[in-house]
Write a protein that holds these residues in place. Structure first.
Motif, PDB file in Angstrom:
ATOM      1  N   VAL A 195      -1.933 -10.107  -0.337  1.00 30.14           N
ATOM      2  CA  VAL A 195      -0.617  -9.509  -0.101  1.00 30.14           C
ATOM      3  C   VAL A 195      -0.834  -8.219   0.681  1.00 30.14           C
ATOM      4  O   VAL A 195      -1.341  -7.230   0.147  1.00 30.14           O
ATOM      5  N   LYS A 196      -0.463  -8.223   1.956  1.00 34.71           N
ATOM      6  CA  LYS A 196      -0.723  -7.080   2.830  1.00 34.71           C
ATOM      7  C   LYS A 196       0.515  -6.184   3.005  1.00 34.71           C
ATOM      8  O   LYS A 196       0.386  -5.025   3.388  1.00 34.71           O
ATOM      9  N   SER A 197       1.711  -6.731   2.763  1.00 34.37           N
ATOM     10  CA  SER A 197       2.952  -5.954   2.876  1.00 34.37           C
ATOM     11  C   SER A 197       3.304  -5.424   1.490  1.00 34.37           C
ATOM     12  O   SER A 197       3.529  -6.208   0.561  1.00 34.37           O
ATOM     13  N   ILE A 198       3.354  -4.099   1.350  1.00 36.82           N
ATOM     14  CA  ILE A 198       3.507  -3.494   0.020  1.00 36.82           C
ATOM     15  C   ILE A 198       4.540  -2.381   0.067  1.00 36.82           C
ATOM     16  O   ILE A 198       4.538  -1.542   0.972  1.00 36.82           O
ATOM     17  N   VAL A 199       5.424  -2.366  -0.927  1.00 37.77           N
ATOM     18  CA  VAL A 199       6.413  -1.306  -1.106  1.00 37.77           C
ATOM     19  C   VAL A 199       6.168  -0.656  -2.461  1.00 37.77           C
ATOM     20  O   VAL A 199       5.981  -1.356  -3.464  1.00 37.77           O
ATOM     21  N   PHE A 241       5.396  -5.364  -4.623  1.00 38.39           N
ATOM     22  CA  PHE A 241       6.044  -4.151  -5.114  1.00 38.39           C
ATOM     23  C   PHE A 241       5.226  -3.577  -6.270  1.00 38.39           C
ATOM     24  O   PHE A 241       4.852  -4.311  -7.195  1.00 38.39           O
ATOM     25  N   ILE A 242       4.978  -2.272  -6.213  1.00 39.01           N
ATOM     26  CA  ILE A 242       4.298  -1.548  -7.288  1.00 39.01           C
ATOM     27  C   ILE A 242       5.293  -0.522  -7.819  1.00 39.01           C
ATOM     28  O   ILE A 242       5.918   0.200  -7.045  1.00 39.01           O
ATOM     29  N   GLN A 279      -2.105   1.405   2.986  1.00 38.18           N
ATOM     30  CA  GLN A 279      -1.809   0.001   2.708  1.00 38.18           C
ATOM     31  C   GLN A 279      -0.366  -0.193   2.244  1.00 38.18           C
ATOM     32  O   GLN A 279       0.177  -1.289   2.330  1.00 38.18           O
ATOM     33  N   VAL A 280       0.242   0.874   1.740  1.00 38.40           N
ATOM     34  CA  VAL A 280       1.646   0.817   1.311  1.00 38.40           C
ATOM     35  C   VAL A 280       2.522   1.108   2.521  1.00 38.40           C
ATOM     36  O   VAL A 280       2.321   2.096   3.232  1.00 38.40           O
ATOM     37  N   ASP A 281       3.525   0.268   2.742  1.00 37.29           N
ATOM     38  CA  ASP A 281       4.318   0.336   3.972  1.00 37.29           C
ATOM     39  C   ASP A 281       5.607   1.137   3.861  1.00 37.29           C
ATOM     40  O   ASP A 281       6.156   1.570   4.879  1.00 37.29           O
ATOM     41  N   ALA A 282       6.135   1.305   2.656  1.00 35.41           N
ATOM     42  CA  ALA A 282       7.377   2.058   2.481  1.00 35.41           C
ATOM     43  C   ALA A 282       7.458   2.540   1.035  1.00 35.41           C
ATOM     44  O   ALA A 282       6.884   1.925   0.128  1.00 35.41           O
ATOM     45  N   LEU A 283       8.181   3.647   0.828  1.00 31.44           N
ATOM     46  CA  LEU A 283       8.337   4.234  -0.496  1.00 31.44           C
ATOM     47  C   LEU A 283       9.819   4.328  -0.822  1.00 31.44           C
ATOM     48  O   LEU A 283      10.583   4.988  -0.099  1.00 31.44           O
ATOM     49  N   VAL A 284      10.243   3.659  -1.883  1.00 33.36           N
ATOM     50  CA  VAL A 284      11.593   3.798  -2.419  1.00 33.36           C
ATOM     51  C   VAL A 284      11.500   4.739  -3.609  1.00 33.36           C
ATOM     52  O   VAL A 284      10.753   4.472  -4.561  1.00 33.36           O
TER      53      VAL A 284
END
Length: 601
Positions: A260-264, A219-220, A305-310
């Motif tokens: 870490v390949k899965s990123i939100v 998470f970023i 590379q980012v998979d979803a945006l909250v």
């Protein structure tokens, strides 16, 4: 260094739900049909190994703003689209109900993460704001929030206070409430794009990695780059705010190098959906066509590379897909505000690649209805803090004859607040001519129905605090008529072109807002009048406004050019004095008509 494991070893209070759920692996039926199962078993022992794909539940919300109790009036409702095309409103919100909904949603999901998009605190009702938002942090700990980005309101009291909320310790001036030291947040606040000007480093962790067995999700967290424009100068002193896209892309590369390949991305910036209902189909016209605003450009440029945006900030509900730079659809969500909704997103994790299978991502907003049992621990928490707040909050400060709303281009409550500041300004200086109030500073309506034992129509101090929680001072300054005209035009131009901020005006100031035009031309110069007379560009006018506006905040730089400043008491004092002077139990104040701005559509 940024944490790569959950920072809960100090005092994480996980429930037995996680212990019971840890043994189960759940894969949604629909996804099981779409993705091949690779589960296998050892022929000798019969032991089953996990399959290739693992559903990870992401529960998210944003812009809670310390609303622990159910928000009042329109702030505590959402619009729901019905199958026949009509809409209805549904009462929503309150952490007693939010806790129950989140716990029910997690049931049976062994791989579940709860994240937030900023503005958890700040602009809070008295129950939290009176105690510098310690109650909200305690509630979020109880909700088992895993991670959140900072929002602009996290900086209302400055970086040092934000650090205290993260790490714990008693307030430097108010001390320890109830004789107990504040423990701080069990979850990390992420502030990747908020740098200390002296060191050039993020003031809090830029990213965090959630791990469970062999599944990792990074998470970023960032807030909007324009935070200094909407927060008091003291709150962001010594800080710099960097571009959201550049920052996210930078740390996505850092996470990739760590495997870490899965990123939100948790982004405190948002958009404006075409529909107002929480269940509006944002993608119906075509991917991304149903949403506008800053988040669209951000989503189009954040690395694939980012998979979803909250997201958050705009207080709008949406679940949309917007294509990433590679042309691949990506989920972008927001759960409105004040804890009225939560978003449930399914991220399908591929154990072979360590990444999210984008085509399998599903998401939906859900209402935090009030027809479920209240969570007893949240009821206890609210009761504890209400006991401390009651002597201050229950005091009557006025009486009203009906609901006074805070929505619309010009709102009845906006008129009332502006009139209160004008009246207070005249106490400070009889030569005060008018008052201007930013709509974002009016956080809730005044409702006729009693919230407690005070009786219908009674306005308590707590309700007034909820309307104006910022403790801005009422400032007087001189500006010319030409500057006043420019201020009104800045409502719909410059920084406010894309998202106009229509100031609420005191009695006597009138003008026409022509929405068929564009930019500054939407304010019809010849229509601007004060007490019936055209505004004279060369004359000097004495203007009352809150300290945030007087400093040029919210995209009104011309107000920051005023002269002959005089600083008064806080704006809540002005509101209290006005209500007390102009209402009584036998003669309550009627809602203003909101007819000072003529709108042409």
């Amino acid at each position: 260094m940024p944490a790569t494991t959950p920072p809960h070893d100090r005092r994480r209070r996980r429930t037995t739900r996680l212990l019971a759920a840890a043994a189960a692996l759940a894969t949604a039926g629909a996804l099981a049909a779409a993705l091949p199962s690779t589960a296998s078993a050892d022929e000798k022992t019969g032991k089953h190994w996990p399959g290739r794909y693992q559903d990870v539940q992401l529960l998210s919300f944003n812009d809670l703003h310390g609303n622990l109790e159910p928000p009042a009036g329109s702030s505590g409702r959402v619009t729901e689209l019905q199958p026949d095309g009509t809409t209805k409103t549904v009462d929503a919100g309150g952490v007693e109900y939010l806790a129950t909904h989140l716990r029910q949603a997690r049931a049976g999901n062994a791989y579940s993460i709860t994240a937030a998009g900023g503005d958890m605190v700040g602009a809070s009702p008295l129950l939290s704001g009176l105690f510098h938002d310690e109650p909200t942090i305690e509630a979020l700990n109880g909700l088992e929030l895993d991670v959140t980005s900072v929002g602009n309101h996290e900086f209302d009291e400055g970086a040092r206070e934000l650090a205290r909320l993260q790490r714990g310790g008693c307030h430097p001036t108010a001390g320890c409430y109830g004789g107990q030291e504040f423990e701080g947040a069990d979850f990390p606040y992420l502030a990747a794009n908020v740098l200390d000007e002296k060191t050039g480093k993020p003031i809090l962790k830029p990213y965090w990695v959630w791990k469970k067995k062999d599944v990792k999700v990074g998470f970023i967290g960032v807030t909007l780059e324009g935070t200094p424009d909407i927060v008091s100068a003291e709150g962001v002193k010594g800080l710099s705010f960097k571009d959201e896209v550049e920052t996210i892309n930078k740390y996505a590369e850092v996470l990739q190098r760590q495997g870490v390949k899965s990123i939100v991305a948790l982004i405190h910036e948002g958009g404006f959906p075409s529909g107002t209902a929480y269940n509006y189909d944002c993608d119906a016209p075509g991917a991304g066509d149903g949403i506008s605003g800053p988040i669209v450009d951000i989503a189009k440029n954040v690395t694939p590379q980012v998979d979803a945006l909250v997201t958050g900030h705009t207080h709008a509900p949406y679940v949309c897909t917007i294509d990433d730079p590679a042309g691949k659809p990506r989920m972008v969500t927001s759960a409105a505000s004040f804890g009225r909704l939560y978003t449930d997103t399914t991220l399908t994790y591929d154990r072979w690649t360590g990444d999210i299978v984008r085509t399998a991502v599903g998401s939906a907003n859900h209402v935090v209805t009030r027809d479920v049992p209240k969570a007893p621990d949240m009821t206890e928490l609210i009761g504890k803090w209400n006991t401390l707040a009651a002597p201050i909050g229950n005091r009557p400060i006025g009486w009203i004859s009906g609901d006074i709303g805070n929505t619309g281009t010009e709102s009845p409550l906006g008129d009332l607040v502006a009139d209160a500041q004008l009246a207070y300004g005249k106490e400070l200086d009889p030569e005060t001519d008018l008052a201007l109030m930013n709509p974002g500073g009016i956080r809730a309506p005044l409702t006729y129905a009693a919230k407690g034992a005070e009786g219908d129509g009674v306005v308590t101090y707590a309700e007034g605090f909820t309307v104006q929680p910022f403790a801005n001072t009422v400032n007087l300054q001189d500006i010319t008529g030409a500057q006043l005209i420019q201020v009104l035009k800045e409502q719909v131009s410059g920084a406010n072109t894309a998202a106009p901020k229509i100031l609420q005006v005191s009695a006597g100031l009138t003008y026409t807002l022509d929405l068929t035009k564009t930019g500054a031309d939407r304010v019809v110069t010849g229509s601007i009048r004060l007490n019936g007379a055209p505004v004279d560009p060369s004359a000097v006018y004495r203007v009352a406004s809150n300290s945030f506006l007087a400093g040029g905040g919210d995209g009104f730089p011309t107000l920051g050019q005023g002269t002959n400043d005089l600083v008064g008491a806080d704006d809540l004092t002005a509101l209290e004095k006005y209500l007390t002077a102009n209402s009584s139990a036998g003669s309550p104040l009627a809602p203003p008509k909101a007819d000072r701005i003529t709108i042409v559509k």
